[in-house]
Design an enzyme around this catalytic site. Structure first.
Site, PDB file in Angstrom:
ATOM      1  N   SER A 277       0.827  -1.221   0.000  1.00 47.60           N
ATOM      2  CA  SER A 277       0.000   0.000   0.000  1.00 47.60           C
ATOM      3  C   SER A 277       0.860   1.270   0.000  1.00 47.60           C
ATOM      4  O   SER A 277       0.535   2.245  -0.694  1.00 47.60           O
ATOM      5  CB  SER A 277      -0.970   0.009   1.182  1.00 47.60           C
ATOM      6  OG  SER A 277      -0.299  -0.231   2.390  1.00 47.60           O
ATOM      7  N   HIS A 307      -2.006  -8.892   1.935  1.00 48.82           N
ATOM      8  CA  HIS A 307      -1.666  -7.632   2.619  1.00 48.82           C
ATOM      9  C   HIS A 307      -2.810  -7.296   3.592  1.00 48.82           C
ATOM     10  O   HIS A 307      -3.118  -8.082   4.475  1.00 48.82           O
ATOM     11  CB  HIS A 307      -1.429  -6.554   1.538  1.00 48.82           C
ATOM     12  CG  HIS A 307      -0.871  -5.252   2.020  1.00 48.82           C
ATOM     13  ND1 HIS A 307      -0.198  -5.104   3.208  1.00 48.82           N
ATOM     14  CD2 HIS A 307      -0.890  -3.999   1.461  1.00 48.82           C
ATOM     15  CE1 HIS A 307       0.184  -3.835   3.359  1.00 48.82           C
ATOM     16  NE2 HIS A 307      -0.242  -3.142   2.319  1.00 48.82           N
TER      17      HIS A 307
HETATM   18  N1  CMX Z   1       0.785 -19.735   5.913  1.00 48.59           N
HETATM   19  C1  CMX Z   1       1.145 -20.644   4.985  1.00 48.59           C
HETATM   20  N2  CMX Z   1       2.210 -20.503   4.179  1.00 48.59           N
HETATM   21  C2  CMX Z   1       2.954 -19.401   4.327  1.00 48.59           C
HETATM   22  C3  CMX Z   1       2.666 -18.419   5.296  1.00 48.59           C
HETATM   23  C4  CMX Z   1       1.517 -18.597   6.095  1.00 48.59           C
HETATM   24  N3  CMX Z   1       1.132 -17.709   7.005  1.00 48.59           N
HETATM   25  N4  CMX Z   1       3.588 -17.433   5.219  1.00 48.59           N
HETATM   26  C5  CMX Z   1       4.438 -17.790   4.236  1.00 48.59           C
HETATM   27  N5  CMX Z   1       4.051 -18.970   3.692  1.00 48.59           N
HETATM   28  C6  CMX Z   1       4.664 -19.683   2.564  1.00 48.59           C
HETATM   29  C7  CMX Z   1       4.647 -18.793   1.329  1.00 48.59           C
HETATM   30  O1  CMX Z   1       3.389 -18.845   0.687  1.00 48.59           O
HETATM   31  C8  CMX Z   1       5.786 -19.387   0.524  1.00 48.59           C
HETATM   32  O2  CMX Z   1       5.313 -20.576  -0.046  1.00 48.59           O
HETATM   33  P1  CMX Z   1       5.846 -21.059  -1.507  1.00 48.59           P
HETATM   34  O3  CMX Z   1       7.342 -21.148  -1.398  1.00 48.59           O
HETATM   35  O4  CMX Z   1       5.159 -22.350  -1.706  1.00 48.59           O
HETATM   36  O5  CMX Z   1       5.411 -19.990  -2.480  1.00 48.59           O
HETATM   37  C9  CMX Z   1       6.794 -19.767   1.622  1.00 48.59           C
HETATM   38  O6  CMX Z   1       6.033 -19.906   2.833  1.00 48.59           O
HETATM   39  C10 CMX Z   1       7.895 -18.741   1.828  1.00 48.59           C
HETATM   40  O7  CMX Z   1       7.286 -17.493   2.103  1.00 48.59           O
HETATM   41  P2  CMX Z   1       8.051 -16.390   2.951  1.00 48.59           P
HETATM   42  O8  CMX Z   1       9.301 -16.016   2.219  1.00 48.59           O
HETATM   43  O9  CMX Z   1       8.181 -16.825   4.373  1.00 48.59           O
HETATM   44  O10 CMX Z   1       6.997 -15.200   2.956  1.00 48.59           O
HETATM   45  P3  CMX Z   1       6.773 -14.070   1.853  1.00 48.59           P
HETATM   46  O11 CMX Z   1       7.674 -12.927   2.159  1.00 48.59           O
HETATM   47  O12 CMX Z   1       6.804 -14.626   0.472  1.00 48.59           O
HETATM   48  O13 CMX Z   1       5.247 -13.684   2.144  1.00 48.59           O
HETATM   49  C11 CMX Z   1       3.364 -13.036   3.429  1.00 48.59           C
HETATM   50  C12 CMX Z   1       4.874 -12.871   3.235  1.00 48.59           C
HETATM   51  C13 CMX Z   1       2.895 -12.054   4.487  1.00 48.59           C
HETATM   52  C14 CMX Z   1       2.652 -12.729   2.116  1.00 48.59           C
HETATM   53  C15 CMX Z   1       3.074 -14.495   3.857  1.00 48.59           C
HETATM   54  O14 CMX Z   1       3.707 -14.753   5.093  1.00 48.59           O
HETATM   55  C16 CMX Z   1       1.591 -14.818   3.970  1.00 48.59           C
HETATM   56  O15 CMX Z   1       0.980 -15.190   2.965  1.00 48.59           O
HETATM   57  N6  CMX Z   1       0.993 -14.683   5.212  1.00 48.59           N
HETATM   58  C17 CMX Z   1      -0.424 -14.888   5.372  1.00 48.59           C
HETATM   59  C18 CMX Z   1      -1.199 -13.651   4.915  1.00 48.59           C
HETATM   60  C19 CMX Z   1      -0.990 -12.491   5.863  1.00 48.59           C
HETATM   61  O16 CMX Z   1      -1.120 -12.607   7.069  1.00 48.59           O
HETATM   62  N7  CMX Z   1      -0.711 -11.301   5.297  1.00 48.59           N
HETATM   63  C20 CMX Z   1      -0.610 -10.061   6.073  1.00 48.59           C
HETATM   64  C21 CMX Z   1       0.801  -9.509   6.179  1.00 48.59           C
HETATM   65  C22 CMX Z   1       0.815  -8.217   6.924  1.00 48.59           C
HETATM   66  C23 CMX Z   1       0.197  -7.118   6.112  1.00 48.59           C
HETATM   67  O17 CMX Z   1       0.752  -6.772   5.059  1.00 48.59           O
HETATM   68  O18 CMX Z   1      -0.854  -6.612   6.490  1.00 48.59           O
END
Ligand code: CMX
Length: 471
Positions: A277, A307
């Site tokens: 954002s 997000h």
């Molecule tokens: N549940 C399941 N899988 C998850 C996870 C979660 N909470 N967090 C990360 N992963 C997975 C990713 O999808 C990724 O999988 P692949 O390799 O199969 O694609 C792997 O773990 C590695 O991801 P990462 O490097 O640890 O995390 P990213 O930086 O790529 O992503 C985020 C960060 C927030 C998008 C991710 O942790 C996520 O999807 N969390 C759940 C959604 C969420 O809570 N979002 C809010 C974030 C805060 C905000 O912006 O408001």
């Protein structure tokens, strides 16, 4: 002259602020407090000082190398690339967010409070983000009054909101209505009239202040139209703070809910410049699109489930758990539930982060609020149990970099406790708060004359050639 005025207006708290700023690399270069209660006057004094500071810094260090870019970074969402300037806050992976050098507990301690309240007023946080200084009570009061005086919505926006079908997601309503506020843009008009570049920030400031002021009535209208039969949001009281007015417009008069709003709107405001954002707002603004259109871009990004929409997803997730295994399910049952969700390729919403590597301090302060005000709420207890069980389950997958909860893991539970159970609305509250951070940043983007953003992209054959990779 500005420096002399600044030195003359030194006040208490100066040395603490300077020390904090130095320790955490915050962008405060003038360790003094400006006394004026007009934020624009204070910025008028600060902007030339900061412009000189950046100019001199770039002259001396413009070609100093500050990082490297790997092929994985290019494919991996640009993680870790130092390619943006954001003055308002810095996110440390271990410690979490610092707003202009101040942690959340420090902001809770130092920022002015509402009458009889204990939580910081978001007005104070905005002043801090915009200036780098902890404001006085008088400065915060003047912001509350100024926002109340700028809050009127143009009739065409009200008509537009009233015509939306109530199955249109509240975030889509927010984005569309914010874009329609373009009709009010003082920056767009001034640009058309040919103002010089050095005046851009002043018109962006005016739009930023208007936008922040108009968001509570706009967001409250969405809430009432979508969930409460379109009843009137009522009038704005000039002697009430921004959060109290917003709570009342939403239809919540409970003192504790108002306190929750003050905390909520403070902590969701800013998370440095690279999140979707903030980055989207900055990017759109770099084309000199006005602040309403820039913020609309940011909100379209906040509406994504990875997000800001995660706060909605968390409540849906908690409700699903409560229905299928019970809110008081044992830790073993919870663990089985989480493992099965992961096996089906779903994320655990509210957990993980692209930068953070520890529990988000925004989660922690909401947990503290819950422990104080709703320790026995069954949904809060469920959130606490999930906190115990989830990190090891996520770590067991072997791929997640951060198994700890983020801000969204907690916020919905607090809102539902006070009666706001419409989870699809939660991201709108996040958006109202996010305006504080991204608008403070946009003012500085124009004050520092940051250019249109245009990073270099590469095709896969281009990257292969560059790295001399074999096909
Ligand atoms: N549940 C399941 N899988 C998850 C996870 C979660 N909470 N967090 C990360 N992963 C997975 C990713 O999808 C990724 O999988 P692949 O390799 O199969 O694609 C792997 O773990 C590695 O991801 P990462 O490097 O640890 O995390 P990213 O930086 O790529 O992503 C985020 C960060 C927030 C998008 C991710 O942790 C996520 O999807 N969390 C759940 C959604 C969420 O809570 N979002 C809010 C974030 C805060 C905000 O912006 O408001």
């Amino acid at each position: 002259m500005a420096i002399i005025r600044a030195l003359l207006s030194r006040a208490s708290g100066v040395h603490f602020q300077a020390a904090q700023a130095q320790k955490f690399g915050a962008a405060i270069t003038v360790p003094c407090r400006f006394e004026s209660t007009s934020l624009k006057d204070v910025l008028k004094q600060k902007v030339p000082i900061e412009q000189d500071n950046v100019k001199n810094f770039r002259k001396e260090h413009g070609s100093t190398v500050i990082g490297e870019v790997t092929v994985d970074m290019a494919y991996g969402g640009m993680r870790g690339i130092k390619g943006l300037v954001c003055e308002t806050s810095v996110l440390d992976p271990e410690e979490g967010i610092r707003f202009r050098g101040y942690s959340i507990p420090e902001c809770q301690k130092l920022l002015p409070k509402g009458p009889g309240g204990q939580e910081p007023l978001p007005e104070g946080l905005f002043w801090l983000l915009a200036t780098g200084d902890i404001p006085t009570e008088a400065q915060v009061k003047s912001l509350s009054q100024e926002w109340a005086s700028r809050a009127d919505l143009p009739q065409h926006v009200v008509t537009m909101l009233n015509n939306f079908p109530n199955h249109l997601h509240p975030m889509a309503q927010l984005c569309a209505a914010v874009a329609a506020l373009h009709s009010e843009s003082k920056f767009a008009k001034a640009y058309q009239s040919g103002i010089p570049k050095k005046q851009y920030w002043e018109y962006v400031y005016e739009d930023a202040m208007d936008l922040i002021a108009k968001l509570p009535p706009l967001a409250a209208t969405i809430y009432r139209n979508t969930y409460k039969d379109g009843s009137s949001i009522g009038g704005i009281k000039s002697d009430w703070d921004w959060s109290k007015n917003f709570s009342s417009m939403l239809g919540y008069e409970d003192q504790q809910f108002i306190e929750l709003m003050r905390l909520y709107l403070t902590i969701h405001s800013d998370h440095e410049g690279g999140n979707v954002s903030a980055h989207a707002t900055h990017l759109v603004g770099s084309a000199l699109s006005d602040p309403y259109l820039s913020f609309c871009g940011g909100m379209c990004g906040l509406a994504g489930p990875l997000h800001g929409l995660a706060n909605q997803e968390v409540l849906i997730f908690l409700t699903k758990i409560a229905k299928s295994i019970g809110a008081d399910a044992s830790e073993d049952k919870l663990k089985d539930f989480l493992v099965s969700e992961l096996k089906q390729g779903r994320v655990v919403p509210g957990y993980g982060h692209a930068v953070l590597r520890k529990t988000d301090p925004r989660y922690t302060c909401q947990r503290e609020f819950a422990l104080k005000h709703l320790p026995n709420d069954p949904m809060f207890k469920l959130v606490s149990n999930i906190y115990k069980v989830t990190p090891p389950v996520l770590l067991d997958t072997g791929k997640i970099k951060n198994p700890w909860p983020n801000v969204d893991a907690h916020s919905g539970v607090l809102l539902q406790y006070y009666g706001m159970k419409e989870m699809n609305y939660y991201t709108v509250l996040f958006g109202v708060s996010r305006a504080l951070g991204v608008m403070a940043s946009l003012i500085w983007d124009r004050a520092l004359n940051l250019p249109i953003e245009r990073p270099k992209s590469m095709s896969t054959p281009g990257l292969m050639k560059l790295t001399k990779a074999k096909k």
